[in-house]
Design a protein around this motif. Structure first.
Motif, PDB file in Angstrom:
ATOM      1  N   PRO B 351       0.808  -1.221   0.000  1.00  0.00           N
ATOM      2  CA  PRO B 351       0.000   0.000   0.000  1.00  0.00           C
ATOM      3  C   PRO B 351       0.841   1.270   0.000  1.00  0.00           C
ATOM      4  N   GLU B 352       2.021   1.240   0.635  1.00  0.00           N
ATOM      5  CA  GLU B 352       2.824   2.473   0.668  1.00  0.00           C
ATOM      6  C   GLU B 352       3.452   2.753  -0.698  1.00  0.00           C
ATOM      7  N   ILE B 353       3.609   1.705  -1.500  1.00  0.00           N
ATOM      8  CA  ILE B 353       4.239   1.895  -2.809  1.00  0.00           C
ATOM      9  C   ILE B 353       3.176   2.246  -3.845  1.00  0.00           C
ATOM     10  N   TRP B 354       2.227   1.332  -4.073  1.00  0.00           N
ATOM     11  CA  TRP B 354       1.189   1.614  -5.036  1.00  0.00           C
ATOM     12  C   TRP B 354      -0.131   0.976  -4.580  1.00  0.00           C
ATOM     13  N   GLY B 355      -0.051  -0.276  -4.089  1.00  0.00           N
ATOM     14  CA  GLY B 355      -1.267  -0.930  -3.621  1.00  0.00           C
ATOM     15  C   GLY B 355      -2.076  -1.551  -4.741  1.00  0.00           C
ATOM     16  N   ASP B 356      -1.421  -1.812  -5.881  1.00  0.00           N
ATOM     17  CA  ASP B 356      -2.107  -2.398  -7.028  1.00  0.00           C
ATOM     18  C   ASP B 356      -2.042  -3.923  -6.894  1.00  0.00           C
ATOM     19  N   ASN B 357      -3.183  -4.582  -6.984  1.00  0.00           N
ATOM     20  CA  ASN B 357      -3.211  -6.035  -6.774  1.00  0.00           C
ATOM     21  C   ASN B 357      -2.381  -6.772  -7.818  1.00  0.00           C
ATOM     22  N   THR B 358      -1.742  -7.840  -7.362  1.00  0.00           N
ATOM     23  CA  THR B 358      -0.879  -8.598  -8.264  1.00  0.00           C
ATOM     24  C   THR B 358      -1.713  -9.424  -9.237  1.00  0.00           C
ATOM     25  N   VAL B 359      -1.108  -9.724 -10.408  1.00  0.00           N
ATOM     26  CA  VAL B 359      -1.770 -10.618 -11.360  1.00  0.00           C
ATOM     27  C   VAL B 359      -1.201 -12.028 -11.245  1.00  0.00           C
ATOM     28  N   LEU B 360      -0.178 -12.199 -10.374  1.00  0.00           N
ATOM     29  CA  LEU B 360       0.408 -13.529 -10.227  1.00  0.00           C
ATOM     30  C   LEU B 360      -0.549 -14.409  -9.424  1.00  0.00           C
ATOM     31  N   ASP B 361      -0.487 -15.715  -9.715  1.00  0.00           N
ATOM     32  CA  ASP B 361      -1.268 -16.665  -8.941  1.00  0.00           C
ATOM     33  C   ASP B 361      -0.405 -17.085  -7.750  1.00  0.00           C
ATOM     34  N   LEU B 362      -0.762 -16.607  -6.559  1.00  0.00           N
ATOM     35  CA  LEU B 362       0.104 -16.834  -5.400  1.00  0.00           C
ATOM     36  C   LEU B 362       0.270 -18.319  -5.115  1.00  0.00           C
ATOM     37  N   ALA B 363      -0.705 -19.149  -5.572  1.00  0.00           N
ATOM     38  CA  ALA B 363      -0.616 -20.589  -5.313  1.00  0.00           C
ATOM     39  C   ALA B 363       0.561 -21.213  -6.058  1.00  0.00           C
ATOM     40  N   THR B 364       0.976 -20.594  -7.175  1.00  0.00           N
ATOM     41  CA  THR B 364       2.084 -21.173  -7.932  1.00  0.00           C
ATOM     42  C   THR B 364       3.434 -20.771  -7.351  1.00  0.00           C
ATOM     43  N   LEU B 365       3.443 -19.887  -6.379  1.00  0.00           N
ATOM     44  CA  LEU B 365       4.718 -19.369  -5.868  1.00  0.00           C
ATOM     45  C   LEU B 365       5.212 -20.181  -4.687  1.00  0.00           C
ATOM     46  N   HIS B 366       6.496 -20.058  -4.412  1.00  0.00           N
ATOM     47  CA  HIS B 366       7.097 -20.565  -3.182  1.00  0.00           C
ATOM     48  C   HIS B 366       6.425 -19.884  -1.998  1.00  0.00           C
ATOM     49  N   PRO B 367       6.283 -20.582  -0.866  1.00  0.00           N
ATOM     50  CA  PRO B 367       5.680 -19.924   0.301  1.00  0.00           C
ATOM     51  C   PRO B 367       6.412 -18.638   0.696  1.00  0.00           C
ATOM     52  N   GLU B 368       7.746 -18.641   0.582  1.00  0.00           N
ATOM     53  CA  GLU B 368       8.480 -17.413   0.967  1.00  0.00           C
ATOM     54  C   GLU B 368       8.177 -16.279  -0.003  1.00  0.00           C
ATOM     55  N   GLN B 369       8.060 -16.669  -1.290  1.00  0.00           N
ATOM     56  CA  GLN B 369       7.729 -15.638  -2.283  1.00  0.00           C
ATOM     57  C   GLN B 369       6.332 -15.089  -2.026  1.00  0.00           C
ATOM     58  N   ALA B 370       5.394 -16.019  -1.736  1.00  0.00           N
ATOM     59  CA  ALA B 370       4.018 -15.591  -1.495  1.00  0.00           C
ATOM     60  C   ALA B 370       3.944 -14.703  -0.254  1.00  0.00           C
TER      61      ALA B 370
END
Lengths: 582, 414
Positions: B351-370
């Motif tokens: 939110p402090e940077i832009w707060g624009d929702n990601t288009v990445l599918d968080l389920a495909t990411l590493h837990p640390e990345q998510a």
């Protein structure tokens, strides 16, 4: 007169033609560049047949008549107002030192870019603005801002106010510039005195003796102002109505619309704008002829007094109101640029912060550098071209023809919105892809006329005997130019330079279009932010827009003082030393 | 019975393995060739300029783009220049002008931030490079096969012409010092506006937020049974059927609006300024995070609160595209790929940077990345993360033009 054919003289002789070509080719080319699409010819959209469909859809646009009316009325009324107030101020303070004080106070407004002025005025007159905060809630009982349609009122009053305030200083400065011409000013002042000694009231004396002689010097500036007002974009965008907007704003919106076929309608609109502006210029000229005809008798009827005192009081009041409006707008702008939270109806912010300036300055470096670089290069070229054209006049011993003089003012008289889109197309055609170059070239079109206007009178007024004397001593023309003429013209050259910079700093459409949006300047940023979210950031940019030309003029005023003080000191030393020798 | 069932099952299983095999085969081969292609993009794309034409009206977004520029400079020695537009259609006109001048390979625009009608117009006139976005290595992180939204722009297939960058939903915000309960549905908005005369407005079309408000109203006012018409190209019949609801609503709403609906601001950002001036008490935006950020910068009072309408929030994905004549297309691809990286997307969602929702599918990411996408301590003015507001998909882009045109004839010239 026999001229030596050295390189200097030859290149000087060529410069008037070069200057004309530089101004005429882009304008005419740009006009052709909108003329073709106006008749339905856009190869890029696979439209290669000529039709009138653009004009049909233009005439069928909702509110088209209102657009035309808005453009016509606002420009005519504001020009008329600005001219009337200029004349009233001149008449009222003709022999008073206040004339120059008012000029000093209004002069800086001249160099304030239109966008910045419009922003300042909108801050003043909006229902939540400075004016209403000063009177709320103790007088108005307003706890929240009134729901009044100001600015953007459908009668264009705010827009007319903005245009008038911006045009007034220009006309006043032009009038004072004409009066500063030694022969004219002295002659008129002497005649004014004679009239007063014959019992004419000072106001009447001004109107009957001075104005008829002064007006010819104001005609071109007035026409320029009228042409500009009829097609300007920044002030109507920030202060004008938008349901519908003025024709020029509508054209810009159509040109930028996603629907690319709207460009045909936009081009037709640009042609319409051109016709509208021409019609307005013509009507002014006719109005002038009519007034001249009908006032002819009253000029010589011998009447000494026409409620002069009353008009004088009225003018004084008007001047005070004008100056107050300007001061309040400026104060409002400065307050906003430092404001923390500032709820209506508080007259002052609840805290002052430097955040907005800090933030803006961090992001301002590139636009600032662009603004200054483009301004300097364009103005430098303009000054060089102007000086050599004026020098060519003197070498040829005759002034530019009236036709040529008119051509110089072409970019001032032809609405820029009508040819700029075509110019961009032209620049693409000749393969000029260097954005920086294109922008400088675009600016030059608008800087050149002002620089010429500002320098021409001083140059032509230069006492030719200095050059004759130098020439008779065997000095080459180039040396006469560099060593005799230029030093005498230092002050006017610097003023012209500052004016050129100010004009360049304020350009919005040419920067945006010629640069393909690639080049950001303080002005493009300010306009982009003006409709934007933050009054505070917008105030910072508007103030920055005012500071830049102010600094240029300050330098132009300061440098000659410095030089002359030095020279005077040197002169004093040399004369005192000659005195001591017997 | 059972045996035939068993056979069928076997046959299906065989079919499945065959399919799996062919998919894997194609993956191996295509990934091999994609890898090669990407390597050539990497080789050609480094050390160039990229002219990124993007709307420049929001200082937060501008700062984020500056950060992007620093990153691609470090990684690829690419000089990313942000050309700040007031309206994306300026860039569309630009590319068109270049094409009409016969400039087919040395265009001034390398990358455009775009979606919706602008995209539809450019795609229709063939002004965009096709089939590159799906080749970006990071595009896989959006999980396109399960998440078709990343390949649809307002219902129009992107065909690899644009790469998703972020998603936004229409968010409302109000001045809690001026009212207690904000309207939660389109009909409440009407009754609320009658009680709070002149304290709400929306920007006039073609402004993005203005059109979005009209679309939100149209969807919410359309009976559920007819809503499918909004997701097909508009026809004379469907327009005549659905639009009268909207005009009826607006006819009732406009007299209660700011300046009695006689004047509409031209740009959505002006709304925020008017709320800051306390002229408006209710406004809307597509970037929810601009609200707390504006409060922090003193542009909005501290009493501002954000919320989502309970009858739905219009939401869409925004993209970046490469014009067909971009001078530095490969460099632009590198930038677009970086925009889809976990780091860039996580930073953007802050939110402090832009707060624009990601288009990445968080389920495909590493837990640390998510975990990078988790946030803490929301600002009192920001949108509560657990709001209950169904997402409303964007209608087919052909509706925009009809809505705009009819709006302008009805309310544009008075």
């Amino acid at each position: 007169m026999i001229q030596p054919r050295d390189l200097f003289t030859q290149s000087i002789q060529l410069s008037p033609a070069l200057l004309m070509a530089l101004l005429v080719i882009p304008v005419v080319g740009g006009l052709i560049g909108v003329l073709l699409p106006a008749f339905g010819y856009i190869p890029a959209l696979d439209k290669t047949t000529f039709t009138l469909s653009g004009f049909y859809s233009l005439f069928n646009t909702a509110g088209f008549g209102t657009m035309l009316l808005l453009s016509a009325v606002s420009s005519l009324v504001s020009t008329l107002l600005a001219f009337t107030i200029t004349v009233l101020i001149l008449a009222c303070y003709f022999n008073s030192p206040w004339l120059y004080r008012i000029q000093r106070l209004l002069g800086p407004i001249l160099v304030i870019p239109h966008a910045a002025a419009a922003i300042a005025i909108s801050f003043l007159i909006t229902p939540s603005g400075m004016m209403s905060r000063l009177f709320s809630p103790w007088l108005t009982q307003w706890q929240s801002p009134a729901d009044w349609l100001l600015p953007h009122d459908p009668w264009a009053i705010s827009m007319i106010l903005g245009l008038t305030l911006k045009e007034l200083p220009f006309l006043l400065l032009m009038a004072l510039g004409a009066l500063a011409q030694a022969d004219l000013g002295e002659k008129l002042r002497a005649q004014h005195k004679v009239a007063m000694s014959l019992g004419y009231c000072p106001m009447t004396a001004f109107f009957k003796v001075v104005l008829p002689n002064l007006y010819p010097f104001l005609r071109l500036p007035i026409l320029a102002v009228l042409a500009y007002a009829s097609a300007s974009v920044e002030i109507p965008l920030i202060l004008g109505p938008n349901a519908p907007p003025t024709l020029a704003v509508a054209i810009m919106q159509w040109f930028n619309d996603v629907d690319l076929t709207l460009r045909i309608q936009a081009s037709a609109g640009a042609i319409m704008q051109l016709l509208l502006t021409m019609t307005l210029l013509l009507s002014w000229w006719l109005l002038e002829k009519l007034i001249k005809r009908f006032s002819y008798n009253s000029l010589i009827n011998g009447r000494r007094e026409y409620a002069g005192q009353l008009i004088m009081r009225f003018t004084q009041l008007l001047t005070v109101i004008l100056l107050t409006v300007i001061m309040l707008s400026l104060i409002g702008l400065i307050l906003w640029s430092f404001a923390g939270y500032w709820r209506f109806p508080d007259a002052l912010p609840s805290q002052f912060v430097l955040l907005h300036w800090q933030h803006a300055l961090q992001h301002m470096q590139t636009p600032l550098l662009n603004t200054i670089t483009i301004g300097f290069i364009a103005t430098f070229v303009a000054v060089i071209l102007t000086l050599s054209t004026l020098e060519a006049e003197q070498l040829r011993a005759r002034n530019l023809s009236n036709f040529a003089s008119l051509l110089i003012y072409l970019p001032m008289l032809i609405p820029s919105i009508a040819f700029l889109f075509g110019l961009v197309w032209l620049q693409e055609q000749v393969g000029s892809h260097h954005a920086y170059f294109n922008v400088i070239f675009g600016h030059l079109l608008f800087v050149l006329p002002y620089v010429f206007l500002s320098l021409a009178s001083s140059y032509r007024r230069l006492d030719p005997r200095f050059s004759y004397l130098a020439a008779s001593l065997g000095v080459t023309p180039s040396k006469v130019f560099l060593r005799v003429k230029l030093p005498q013209l230092l002050a006017p050259i610097l003023i012209a330079f500052a004016l050129g910079l100010a004009v360049s700093f304020s350009q919005y459409l040419p920067t945006l279009l010629s640069g393909g949006g690639r080049i950001n300047t303080i002005t493009t940023e300010a306009v982009a932010l003006a409709g934007g979210a933050s009054r505070r950031v917008s105030a910072v940019y508007a103030l920055m827009q005012m500071l830049l030309p102010a600094m240029a003029f300050l330098l132009a005023w300061f440098i000659p003082k410095l030089v002359f003080t030095k020279q005077n000191a040197a002169h004093y030393v040399s004369t005192s030393s000659t005195k001591t020798t017997p | 019975m059972t045996s035939s069932n068993y056979l069928l099952l076997q046959a299906r299983r065989m079919q499945f393995y065959a399919l799996l095999f062919s998919v894997m085969l194609s993956l191996v081969f295509s990934s091999n060739s994609t890898a090669k292609q990407w390597q050539s993009v990497l080789d050609n794309g480094q050390n160039h300029n990229v002219y990124f034409h993007a709307w420049g009206g929001d200082p937060q977004i501008n700062s984020y783009i500056q950060w992007l520029a620093q990153q691609v400079k470090r990684q690829y020695n690419i000089d990313l220049h942000h050309i700040k537009l007031t309206d994306t259609s300026e860039a569309v006109s630009r590319v068109l002008a270049e094409r009409s001048a016969g400039n087919h390979s040395d265009g001034k625009i390398d990358l455009i931030w775009i979606n919706g009608a602008n995209f539809a117009a450019m795609a229709k006139h063939g002004l965009l490079t096709p089939d590159w976005a799906n080749q970006l290595p990071n595009f896989a992180l959006t999980n396109p096969s399960h998440n078709p939204a990343v390949s649809l722009d307002f219902g129009v297939p992107t065909q690899g012409m644009e790469s998703p960058w972020g998603q936004a939903a229409l968010t409302f915000y109000y001045d809690s010092a001026a009212m207690t309960a904000p309207p939660k549905t389109i009909n409440q908005l009407l009754s609320w506006s009658a009680q709070h005369q002149g304290r709400f407005t929306y920007p006039r079309p073609p402004d993005f937020i203005g059109v979005s408000f009209l679309k939100y109203a149209l969807i919410s006012l359309t009976p559920k049974a007819q809503q499918s018409l909004l997701y097909q190209p508009v026809s004379k019949q469907s327009a005549a059927l659905l639009l009268p609801n909207l005009w009826q609503f607006l006819d009732a709403l406009h007299p209660n609006l700011w300046r009695s609906g006689q004047y509409f601001v031209s740009s959505s950002t002006a709304l925020r300024r008017l709320v800051g001036d306390t002229e408006l008490s209710l406004a809307l935006t597509f970037s929810a995070s601009e609200v707390p950020a504006a409060v922090a910068r003193f542009d909005l009072p501290t009493s501002i609160r954000s919320y989502a309408m309970s009858d739905g929030s219009l939401s869409n994905i925004h993209f970046v595209a490469i014009p067909y004549n971009a001078a530095n297309a490969d460099s632009a691809k590198l930038v677009a790929n970086f925009m889809l990286s976990v780091n860039a997307q996580a930073k953007k969602q802050h939110p402090e940077i832009w707060g624009d929702n990601t288009v990445l599918d968080l389920a495909t990411l590493h837990p640390e990345q998510a975990a990078q996408f988790q946030l803490s301590n929301p600002h009192p003015s920001s949108l509560a993360p657990n709001h209950h507001s169904p997402a409303l998909a964007e209608p087919h882009p052909s509706w925009v033009k009809v809505i705009e045109q009819q709006w302008l004839t009805r309310y544009g010239a008075q």
